[in-house]
Design a protein around this motif. Sequence first.
Motif, short mmCIF file in Angstrom:
data_model
loop_
_atom_site.label_atom_id
_atom_site.label_comp_id
_atom_site.label_asym_id
_atom_site.label_seq_id
_atom_site.Cartn_x
_atom_site.Cartn_y
_atom_site.Cartn_z
N ILE A 1 0.84 -1.21 0.00
CA ILE A 1 0.00 0.00 0.00
C ILE A 1 0.88 1.27 0.00
O ILE A 1 0.48 2.32 -0.49
CB ILE A 1 -0.95 0.02 1.23
N LEU B 1 12.34 -2.09 12.86
CA LEU B 1 11.55 -1.33 13.84
C LEU B 1 11.34 -2.10 15.14
O LEU B 1 10.81 -1.54 16.10
CB LEU B 1 10.20 -0.94 13.24
N GLY C 1 -4.14 2.09 10.76
CA GLY C 1 -4.91 1.11 11.52
C GLY C 1 -5.46 0.07 10.58
O GLY C 1 -4.80 -0.33 9.60
N TYR D 1 -2.79 -9.02 15.58
CA TYR D 1 -2.93 -8.02 14.52
C TYR D 1 -4.02 -7.02 14.90
O TYR D 1 -3.78 -5.81 14.95
CB TYR D 1 -3.28 -8.70 13.18
N LYS E 1 -3.70 -3.03 15.93
CA LYS E 1 -4.37 -2.00 15.12
C LYS E 1 -5.36 -1.19 15.96
O LYS E 1 -5.49 0.02 15.79
CB LYS E 1 -5.07 -2.65 13.92
N PRO F 1 -7.66 1.19 6.50
CA PRO F 1 -8.20 0.56 5.29
C PRO F 1 -8.98 -0.70 5.62
O PRO F 1 -8.74 -1.34 6.64
CB PRO F 1 -6.94 0.18 4.49
N GLY G 1 -9.98 -4.49 3.58
CA GLY G 1 -9.15 -5.43 2.83
C GLY G 1 -8.78 -4.89 1.46
O GLY G 1 -9.64 -4.47 0.69
N1 LIG Z 1 -3.42 -5.01 2.88
C1 LIG Z 1 -4.57 -4.85 3.52
O1 LIG Z 1 -5.59 -5.41 3.14
C2 LIG Z 1 -4.64 -3.95 4.71
C3 LIG Z 1 -5.88 -3.73 5.32
C4 LIG Z 1 -5.95 -2.90 6.43
C5 LIG Z 1 -4.81 -2.31 6.94
N2 LIG Z 1 -3.60 -2.55 6.34
C6 LIG Z 1 -2.41 -1.91 6.91
O2 LIG Z 1 -1.79 -1.11 5.93
C7 LIG Z 1 -0.36 -1.12 6.14
C8 LIG Z 1 0.34 -1.57 4.88
O3 LIG Z 1 -0.14 -2.86 4.54
P1 LIG Z 1 0.39 -3.66 3.26
O4 LIG Z 1 -0.69 -4.57 2.85
O5 LIG Z 1 0.98 -2.74 2.27
O6 LIG Z 1 1.50 -4.54 3.97
P2 LIG Z 1 2.98 -4.91 3.50
O7 LIG Z 1 3.32 -6.17 4.24
O8 LIG Z 1 3.10 -4.91 2.02
O9 LIG Z 1 3.81 -3.71 4.11
C9 LIG Z 1 4.25 -3.67 5.42
C10 LIG Z 1 5.73 -3.38 5.40
O10 LIG Z 1 6.22 -3.38 6.75
C11 LIG Z 1 7.54 -3.85 6.71
N3 LIG Z 1 8.00 -4.35 8.00
C12 LIG Z 1 7.60 -5.46 8.66
N4 LIG Z 1 8.33 -5.64 9.78
C13 LIG Z 1 9.22 -4.61 9.83
C14 LIG Z 1 10.25 -4.24 10.73
N5 LIG Z 1 10.54 -5.00 11.80
N6 LIG Z 1 10.96 -3.13 10.49
C15 LIG Z 1 10.70 -2.37 9.38
N7 LIG Z 1 9.73 -2.66 8.48
C16 LIG Z 1 9.00 -3.77 8.71
C17 LIG Z 1 7.50 -4.99 5.70
O11 LIG Z 1 8.79 -5.30 5.22
C18 LIG Z 1 6.55 -4.43 4.64
O12 LIG Z 1 7.25 -3.81 3.58
C19 LIG Z 1 -0.12 -2.05 7.32
O13 LIG Z 1 -0.01 -1.30 8.50
C20 LIG Z 1 -1.36 -2.92 7.34
O14 LIG Z 1 -1.64 -3.44 8.62
C21 LIG Z 1 -3.50 -3.36 5.25
#
Ligand SMILES: NC(=O)c1ccc[n+]([C@@H]2O[C@H](COP(=O)([O-])OP(=O)(O)OC[C@H]3O[C@@H](n4cnc5c(N)ncnc54)[C@H](O)[C@@H]3O)[C@@H](O)[C@H]2O)c1
Length: 268
Positions: A25, A72, A156, A180, A184, A209, A211
């Motif tokens: 995202i 992190l 979140g 998770y 959040k 967001p 899904g």
């Molecule tokens: N994809 C979905 O459907 C969805 C829905 C609701 C919320 N979100 C939230 O949106 C955000 C982005 O989601 P996404 O789907 O792009 O996920 P993603 O897994 O593609 O991105 C998350 C990133 O966090 C990084 N990460 C994980 N552990 C880490 C660490 N220890 N240090 C540094 N970086 C670290 C990962 O390498 C990854 O690039 C997240 O917070 C997720 O919870 C996603």
Amino acid sequence: MMRSVHSLLDLRGRRALITGGAGYIALAVEEALIELGCKIALLDLNMADCQKRAKALNGIKKGSALPFACDLASEDQTRSVARAAIKKMGGLDILIHMAAYGGDTRFPGWVVPYPQQTTEAFDRALKVNLSSAFTISQEARAALEKSKHGSIILFGSTYGIVGGNHGLYKGTDMGNPVGYGASKGGLIHMAQCLATVMAPKIRVNALSPGGVFSGQPKVFVDRYVEKTPLGRMAEIEDMKGAVAFLASDASAYMTGQNLVIDGGWTAW
Ligand SMILES: NC(=O)c1ccc[n+]([C@@H]2O[C@H](COP(=O)([O-])OP(=O)(O)OC[C@H]3O[C@@H](n4cnc5c(N)ncnc54)[C@H](O)[C@@H]3O)[C@@H](O)[C@H]2O)c1
């Protein structure tokens, strides 16, 4: 005189730091900021992934993105990399926390049925998803205060608002660990807590967001769509407007809130 909407959304001269910046995202978030004139530092676990993303973004606009590797889960690394990124950009106006242990994260005791979920995985996820947001916000505070446009956005999720709907995942290797949703929910509440301690110079909001489609199995997508009033999963593009709004002066009088972009998932 009132400013125009274009002027309120203008991010020229502003600088953003994005955790989880090599993620799925994050691409839409980064594009939105860059399109509005912002420079960004993107921070993620793996330097090669960060460099690849920065290269793609610099292809859209030269000199717009800087890569930084950081785990992190380590407070020391989080603080020192944040300091380095802020120094390199010469300040900070926007902090976006997106890094997360999610449904794709492979860690023992994480995406497994509830009885097998471990406290170790829960703690680890809380550290990355929630504690690091606390740490990096604290580290960025002084620079954001100087900005006069300081805005923090914590990612979140609908699962920070409601519990997991586990029937969706039947027959797939997907899952939604308790840690998770707990992390959040913590982030959404932390936006309120931070908003009060960071005011009046820095605004803090959550963006949740629903899904997002990323090639999930059809059986999951069909079930998900059935439960979504707008009849589809989110696309990453759906996050662009929300990020532009929260990051910019377009939301100058908004703090401590949670902007939900979920196609109506939590409306019924
Ligand atoms: N994809 C979905 O459907 C969805 C829905 C609701 C919320 N979100 C939230 O949106 C955000 C982005 O989601 P996404 O789907 O792009 O996920 P993603 O897994 O593609 O991105 C998350 C990133 O966090 C990084 N990460 C994980 N552990 C880490 C660490 N220890 N240090 C540094 N970086 C670290 C990962 O390498 C990854 O690039 C997240 O917070 C997720 O919870 C996603």
